[in-house]
Every structure is written in structure tokens, then in C-alpha cells.
Design a protein around this motif. Sequence first.
Motif, PDB file in Angstrom:
ATOM      1  N   ASP A 168      19.703 -99.338  -9.840  1.00 12.62           N
ATOM      2  CA  ASP A 168      19.700 -98.488  -8.647  1.00 12.62           C
ATOM      3  C   ASP A 168      19.342 -97.054  -9.002  1.00 12.62           C
ATOM      4  O   ASP A 168      18.811 -96.321  -8.163  1.00 12.62           O
ATOM      5  N   ALA A 169      19.635 -96.663 -10.219  1.00 15.28           N
ATOM      6  CA  ALA A 169      19.293 -95.313 -10.687  1.00 15.28           C
ATOM      7  C   ALA A 169      18.928 -95.376 -12.160  1.00 15.28           C
ATOM      8  O   ALA A 169      19.608 -96.043 -12.948  1.00 15.28           O
ATOM      9  N   VAL A 170      17.852 -94.689 -12.511  1.00 16.25           N
ATOM     10  CA  VAL A 170      17.484 -94.513 -13.908  1.00 16.25           C
ATOM     11  C   VAL A 170      17.526 -93.021 -14.215  1.00 16.25           C
ATOM     12  O   VAL A 170      16.817 -92.229 -13.580  1.00 16.25           O
ATOM     13  N   PHE A 179      25.652 -92.243  -7.224  1.00 17.18           N
ATOM     14  CA  PHE A 179      25.443 -93.638  -7.587  1.00 17.18           C
ATOM     15  C   PHE A 179      26.753 -94.347  -7.919  1.00 17.18           C
ATOM     16  O   PHE A 179      26.806 -95.226  -8.769  1.00 17.18           O
ATOM     17  N   ARG A 180      27.781 -93.955  -7.203  1.00 16.39           N
ATOM     18  CA  ARG A 180      29.077 -94.606  -7.351  1.00 16.39           C
ATOM     19  C   ARG A 180      28.952 -96.098  -7.022  1.00 16.39           C
ATOM     20  O   ARG A 180      28.392 -96.478  -5.998  1.00 16.39           O
ATOM     21  N   GLY A 181      29.479 -96.923  -7.918  1.00 19.61           N
ATOM     22  CA  GLY A 181      29.455 -98.361  -7.687  1.00 19.61           C
ATOM     23  C   GLY A 181      28.099 -99.010  -7.862  1.00 19.61           C
ATOM     24  O   GLY A 181      27.935-100.191  -7.544  1.00 19.61           O
ATOM     25  N   LYS A 182      27.110 -98.263  -8.397  1.00 25.16           N
ATOM     26  CA  LYS A 182      25.748 -98.777  -8.552  1.00 25.16           C
ATOM     27  C   LYS A 182      25.475 -99.154 -10.013  1.00 25.16           C
ATOM     28  O   LYS A 182      26.298 -98.945 -10.900  1.00 25.16           O
ATOM     29  N   ARG A 183      24.281 -99.689 -10.234  1.00 28.82           N
ATOM     30  CA  ARG A 183      23.832-100.038 -11.591  1.00 28.82           C
ATOM     31  C   ARG A 183      22.953 -98.905 -12.113  1.00 28.82           C
ATOM     32  O   ARG A 183      21.918 -98.592 -11.524  1.00 28.82           O
ATOM     33  N   VAL A 184      23.366 -98.303 -13.231  1.00 29.08           N
ATOM     34  CA  VAL A 184      22.726 -97.097 -13.751  1.00 29.08           C
ATOM     35  C   VAL A 184      22.215 -97.341 -15.169  1.00 29.08           C
ATOM     36  O   VAL A 184      22.895 -97.956 -15.994  1.00 29.08           O
TER      37      VAL A 184
END
Length: 230
Positions: free
Chosen positions: A75-77, A5-10
Motif C-alpha cells: 500500500d505504501a513504498v 498508512f496505519r494498518g497497511k502493508r509498507v
Amino acid sequence: LAKEFRGKRVLDYGCGDGTFLALTMMTPDAPATGVGAELSLDAMEDCRLRYCEEPRLQFVCVADLDASEHLGRYDAVFCMEVFEHVVNWDPEIARLERLLAPGGTLVLSVPVETGLPLIVKQIVRRVAGWRGIGHYPGTSSYSPGELAASVLAGASQHIARPLFDNGNGPFHDHKGFNWMVLKARLSRQFEIQRVVASPFRWLGPHLATQAWFIARRRVASPRSGGAGRQ
């Protein structure tokens, strides 16, 4: 898993002291933003103070996640070592689903408290108790019958789980938790793509101490006109 999840909203749901999010920000594969959520206002304020110099991190109370600004955002939880303590899974699973962006990924980890791993854990817990090691025993004691049922447990709840309340609402300890029951429940709303064992993937979840579910939101069925689920 976090590198995906590089560069994503986590979001870290049940972030504790924020260590996981802080460590991800120190890697070349850091997410763009990280939000940590906790039940306790004190825990949230502590995290805000500890990581005040990291602009990519934000910390909120779990109740704040129901605001529109968080819905469908992530984008990821990540939700790690939380669900074994939750008494009613349904509202928590529904919230996690609402927080995920379309195509988002849920990464959820729980301890394995069935089969041979339970025997190993109970031995370690007993020795630790004798030596006064640790501040959280993790599980109530088992009767011989309860232990046998837990070692031989299948994909249905095998023993009654004790309830506790320290003033912040009811919760379970580790006793009687069955990762296979949670997997079946998650499958009703998520497509589980992988189950990863820890600490050694090659052991598989039945022999490991921890199981990780990597899952995606189920998409609306075209045949149902968007009203149903596959």
C-alpha cells in the motif's frame, strides 16, 4: 507521513539498519506489516537478527522483490535517501511501480543539493571535514563554476556527476544531484500529489535541505483499453 498508512502493508526500499520500520511499529499508527529491503546480504541478516522478536517485520534483499509474492503487494513504498546515489533511475522506478498495489502510494525523499541549501551544506561539510567529524563526507568538492551552476540550477541536469565503485557497482555521491530532474522523471510514471519540504515544510523544497515526493501510480486510461497511461 507514516501515520497515513496505519494498518497497511509498507515497504522500506533501502531500509539501512531498519530503524524507520522499527519506529513505526512502536506507534499507535503502526502498519500491519513492514518489509525492509537492502542490497547487502549482510545488512539484511543484521536486520533480521536485530528485529527477530517483531513478527510484523520482514527483511529481504532487493533482488528478492522481483518475486511474484511482492508484486503489487504494498500500500505504501518508502524510499528515503537512495535515488541521489542511483546511476540509472529507470529500472529502480519501474521496480517501485511494480511493487505498489493499485492505488498505492510512493513516498520518496532526497536531499536538496541545489540553490541556497547547497551553500549551507557545503559550509557545514567543510567545517566538519576540518574538525574530523563524521565518516561520510557526502559529496565531492565543487569548482567555483560548478558551485555557481548548482546554486542557479533549474529543472535540467546542470553539471556532470562523478561516478564511484566500491566493488558493489557504480554509484553517485551527492555532488550534482538535482531533485527537480528526479521529480520530472518520476512524473512520467507517477502522479506527484505533494512535494513536502524538510525539516520545515513552510520553507518549500527550494530552500529546504530535503524534499519528499508523495506520489501515486498512474492508472490506465479508459480510452486506451488499459494499454496506455494517462
